[in-house]
Design a protein around this motif. Sequence first.
Motif, PDB file in Angstrom:
ATOM      1  N   GLN A 188      47.945  23.041  24.489  1.00 15.32           N
ATOM      2  CA  GLN A 188      48.524  22.168  25.502  1.00 15.32           C
ATOM      3  C   GLN A 188      49.827  21.593  24.928  1.00 15.32           C
ATOM      4  OE1 GLN A 188      47.188  21.559  28.681  1.00 15.32           O
ATOM      5  NE2 GLN A 188      45.771  23.198  28.110  1.00 15.32           N
ATOM      6  N   VAL A 189      50.889  21.612  25.749  1.00 18.26           N
ATOM      7  CA  VAL A 189      52.204  21.161  25.307  1.00 18.26           C
ATOM      8  C   VAL A 189      52.539  19.846  26.016  1.00 18.26           C
ATOM      9  CG1 VAL A 189      54.658  21.733  25.115  1.00 18.26           C
ATOM     10  CG2 VAL A 189      52.932  23.555  24.985  1.00 18.26           C
ATOM     11  N   TYR A 190      52.844  18.814  25.230  1.00 15.54           N
ATOM     12  CA  TYR A 190      53.202  17.504  25.778  1.00 15.54           C
ATOM     13  C   TYR A 190      54.616  17.158  25.335  1.00 15.54           C
ATOM     14  CZ  TYR A 190      48.497  16.636  27.415  1.00 15.54           C
ATOM     15  OH  TYR A 190      47.317  16.703  28.108  1.00 15.54           O
ATOM     16  N   CYS A 191      55.461  16.784  26.300  1.00 15.05           N
ATOM     17  CA  CYS A 191      56.862  16.512  25.998  1.00 15.05           C
ATOM     18  C   CYS A 191      57.336  15.283  26.749  1.00 15.05           C
ATOM     19  CB  CYS A 191      57.722  17.723  26.380  1.00 15.05           C
ATOM     20  SG  CYS A 191      59.481  17.522  26.034  1.00 15.05           S
ATOM     21  N   CYS A 192      58.044  14.412  26.045  1.00 16.96           N
ATOM     22  CA  CYS A 192      58.657  13.241  26.672  1.00 16.96           C
ATOM     23  C   CYS A 192      59.996  12.992  26.003  1.00 16.96           C
ATOM     24  CB  CYS A 192      57.753  12.017  26.524  1.00 16.96           C
ATOM     25  SG  CYS A 192      58.353  10.556  27.407  1.00 16.96           S
ATOM     26  N   GLY A 193      61.003  12.673  26.807  1.00 11.30           N
ATOM     27  CA  GLY A 193      62.323  12.435  26.256  1.00 11.30           C
ATOM     28  C   GLY A 193      63.373  12.454  27.340  1.00 11.30           C
ATOM     29  N   PRO A 194      64.634  12.609  26.973  1.00 13.17           N
ATOM     30  CA  PRO A 194      65.722  12.597  27.959  1.00 13.17           C
ATOM     31  C   PRO A 194      65.677  13.828  28.861  1.00 13.17           C
ATOM     32  CG  PRO A 194      66.550  13.163  25.782  1.00 13.17           C
ATOM     33  CD  PRO A 194      65.131  12.742  25.593  1.00 13.17           C
ATOM     34  N   GLU A 195      66.330  13.718  29.999  1.00 13.43           N
ATOM     35  CA  GLU A 195      66.281  14.773  31.007  1.00 13.43           C
ATOM     36  C   GLU A 195      66.713  16.150  30.499  1.00 13.43           C
ATOM     37  OE1 GLU A 195      65.417  16.700  34.439  1.00 13.43           O
ATOM     38  OE2 GLU A 195      64.839  14.653  33.866  1.00 13.43           O
ATOM     39  N   PRO A 196      67.794  16.273  29.695  1.00  8.66           N
ATOM     40  CA  PRO A 196      68.157  17.616  29.225  1.00  8.66           C
ATOM     41  C   PRO A 196      67.035  18.301  28.441  1.00  8.66           C
ATOM     42  CG  PRO A 196      69.981  16.114  28.896  1.00  8.66           C
ATOM     43  CD  PRO A 196      68.806  15.266  29.301  1.00  8.66           C
ATOM     44  N   LEU A 197      66.284  17.534  27.655  1.00  3.90           N
ATOM     45  CA  LEU A 197      65.164  18.107  26.916  1.00  3.90           C
ATOM     46  C   LEU A 197      64.073  18.578  27.870  1.00  3.90           C
ATOM     47  CD1 LEU A 197      63.418  18.670  24.400  1.00  3.90           C
ATOM     48  CD2 LEU A 197      62.781  16.245  24.417  1.00  3.90           C
ATOM     49  N   LEU A 198      63.737  17.754  28.859  1.00  2.00           N
ATOM     50  CA  LEU A 198      62.679  18.119  29.789  1.00  2.00           C
ATOM     51  C   LEU A 198      63.071  19.323  30.637  1.00  2.00           C
ATOM     52  CD1 LEU A 198      61.518  14.578  30.960  1.00  2.00           C
ATOM     53  CD2 LEU A 198      60.722  15.942  29.028  1.00  2.00           C
ATOM     54  N   ALA A 199      64.328  19.368  31.059  1.00  2.00           N
ATOM     55  CA  ALA A 199      64.794  20.502  31.853  1.00  2.00           C
ATOM     56  C   ALA A 199      64.761  21.792  31.044  1.00  2.00           C
ATOM     57  CB  ALA A 199      66.208  20.233  32.372  1.00  2.00           C
ATOM     58  N   ALA A 200      65.034  21.681  29.756  1.00  2.00           N
ATOM     59  CA  ALA A 200      65.043  22.867  28.906  1.00  2.00           C
ATOM     60  C   ALA A 200      63.645  23.392  28.630  1.00  2.00           C
ATOM     61  CB  ALA A 200      65.746  22.557  27.581  1.00  2.00           C
ATOM     62  N   ILE A 201      62.655  22.502  28.585  1.00  5.65           N
ATOM     63  CA  ILE A 201      61.298  22.929  28.231  1.00  5.65           C
ATOM     64  C   ILE A 201      60.465  23.297  29.455  1.00  5.65           C
ATOM     65  CG2 ILE A 201      60.084  20.708  28.298  1.00  5.65           C
ATOM     66  CD1 ILE A 201      58.830  21.485  25.583  1.00  5.65           C
ATOM     67  N   VAL A 211      54.801  16.838  31.080  1.00  5.93           N
ATOM     68  CA  VAL A 211      56.007  16.083  30.752  1.00  5.93           C
ATOM     69  C   VAL A 211      55.933  14.715  31.409  1.00  5.93           C
ATOM     70  CG1 VAL A 211      57.408  18.174  30.576  1.00  5.93           C
ATOM     71  CG2 VAL A 211      57.379  16.896  32.725  1.00  5.93           C
ATOM     72  N   GLU A 212      56.640  13.764  30.835  1.00  9.26           N
ATOM     73  CA  GLU A 212      56.787  12.457  31.461  1.00  9.26           C
ATOM     74  C   GLU A 212      58.247  12.055  31.410  1.00  9.26           C
ATOM     75  OE1 GLU A 212      54.236   8.642  31.994  1.00  9.26           O
ATOM     76  OE2 GLU A 212      54.940   8.687  29.916  1.00  9.26           O
ATOM     77  N   ARG A 213      58.724  11.591  32.575  1.00  8.51           N
ATOM     78  CA  ARG A 213      60.107  11.154  32.698  1.00  8.51           C
ATOM     79  C   ARG A 213      60.184   9.639  32.768  1.00  8.51           C
ATOM     80  NH1 ARG A 213      60.428  16.306  34.925  1.00  8.51           N
ATOM     81  NH2 ARG A 213      62.468  17.293  34.573  1.00  8.51           N
ATOM     82  N   PHE A 214      61.201   9.092  32.093  1.00 13.85           N
ATOM     83  CA  PHE A 214      61.485   7.669  32.216  1.00 13.85           C
ATOM     84  C   PHE A 214      62.472   7.416  33.346  1.00 13.85           C
ATOM     85  CE2 PHE A 214      60.558   7.580  27.468  1.00 13.85           C
ATOM     86  CZ  PHE A 214      59.268   7.109  27.657  1.00 13.85           C
ATOM     87  N   ARG A 215      63.160   8.471  33.766  1.00 16.53           N
ATOM     88  CA  ARG A 215      64.110   8.368  34.866  1.00 16.53           C
ATOM     89  C   ARG A 215      63.839   9.490  35.839  1.00 16.53           C
ATOM     90  NH1 ARG A 215      69.865   7.119  31.732  1.00 16.53           N
ATOM     91  NH2 ARG A 215      69.254   5.070  30.898  1.00 16.53           N
ATOM     92  N   PRO A 216      64.196   9.311  37.122  1.00 22.15           N
ATOM     93  CA  PRO A 216      63.902  10.355  38.107  1.00 22.15           C
ATOM     94  C   PRO A 216      64.687  11.627  37.845  1.00 22.15           C
ATOM     95  CG  PRO A 216      65.275   8.633  39.065  1.00 22.15           C
ATOM     96  CD  PRO A 216      64.838   8.131  37.729  1.00 22.15           C
TER      97      PRO A 216
END
Length: 314
Positions: A188-201, A211-216
């Motif tokens: 299971q892969v869990y990722c949290c961070g800025p939008e460019p990181l989330l978009a890349a993963i 994933v969890e976003r702090f911003r929309p």
Amino acid sequence: MLSADGTFPVIVVAQQQETSEVVSLELALPDGSELPTWTPGAHIDVAVGAAGVRQYSLCGDPQDRHRWRIGVLLERDGRGGSRYLHRESAPGNTLTVSLPRNNFALEPSRDYIFVAGGIGITPILPMIAAAHAEGATWTLHYGGRTRQSMAYLDEISEYGSRVRVLPQDECGLLPLDDILAGIGPDAQVYCCGPEPLLAAIEPVDSQRLHVERFRPRSVDEALGPDRDFTVKIASTGATIRVGEDQSIVDALEDAGIVVETSCREGTCASCETPVLEGEVCHRDSVLTAHEREQSASIMLCVSRARTDLLVLDL
């Protein structure tokens, strides 16, 4: 303890400067009684004065029922919420918070890959502690601008080689292809961070990526222009027209129907509502790709209808 809107006061009992821009706050109930339970990945709403409400991940020990910990990054170009907390976070001060909610729950597994960018380390901290306690196989890949800007390095150093600290000024961007290349079939892969990181993963298998976003997230222009539609309240049969320039939450409130909501930008899930009929145009930052396909629920603050009628389980 709870007010009518589901919030309650807590006292700042400790403050720790983690980096020049990140402060940890430990919170307790005024009478010292036990706080509500929570699980790794949970967050709380925190009132931040005139700036409204912000969400912060709980990053302490879920077994500690008397203290909660949050980490607050000072966003100098933000909307003022983090500045408020940095200013008002002296021990003894009172803050207003909500009950914990968890849109980023740690699923049982024997194998985890954790990826964190910057302040995205906060929800990951209790996750790696839980995975470690369960004897699971896991690794953490933690990136940030510089080593000096990365909070909680001393805390995670106790895990040794399971943790890879990868500051951008020393190592470049997080090597996601390498990180994900050798993952096991059940990881299971869990990722949290800025939008460019989330978009890349996010191209990773949606069944295994969390994933969890702090911003929309950015709204996909392919969704097309907003249009008006009707929502029906299943319990009463009432119908409410939602204008092209309205959110469902706003239209319901105009009709005298109050829905719990906090962020109003699709990141906290407080307004998540079951959908009984109709097709949803999802614009939230919470649901997974699989959950969006199922369309069993909708975030009323940002998402809309693709069909003329949406029947809500309200």
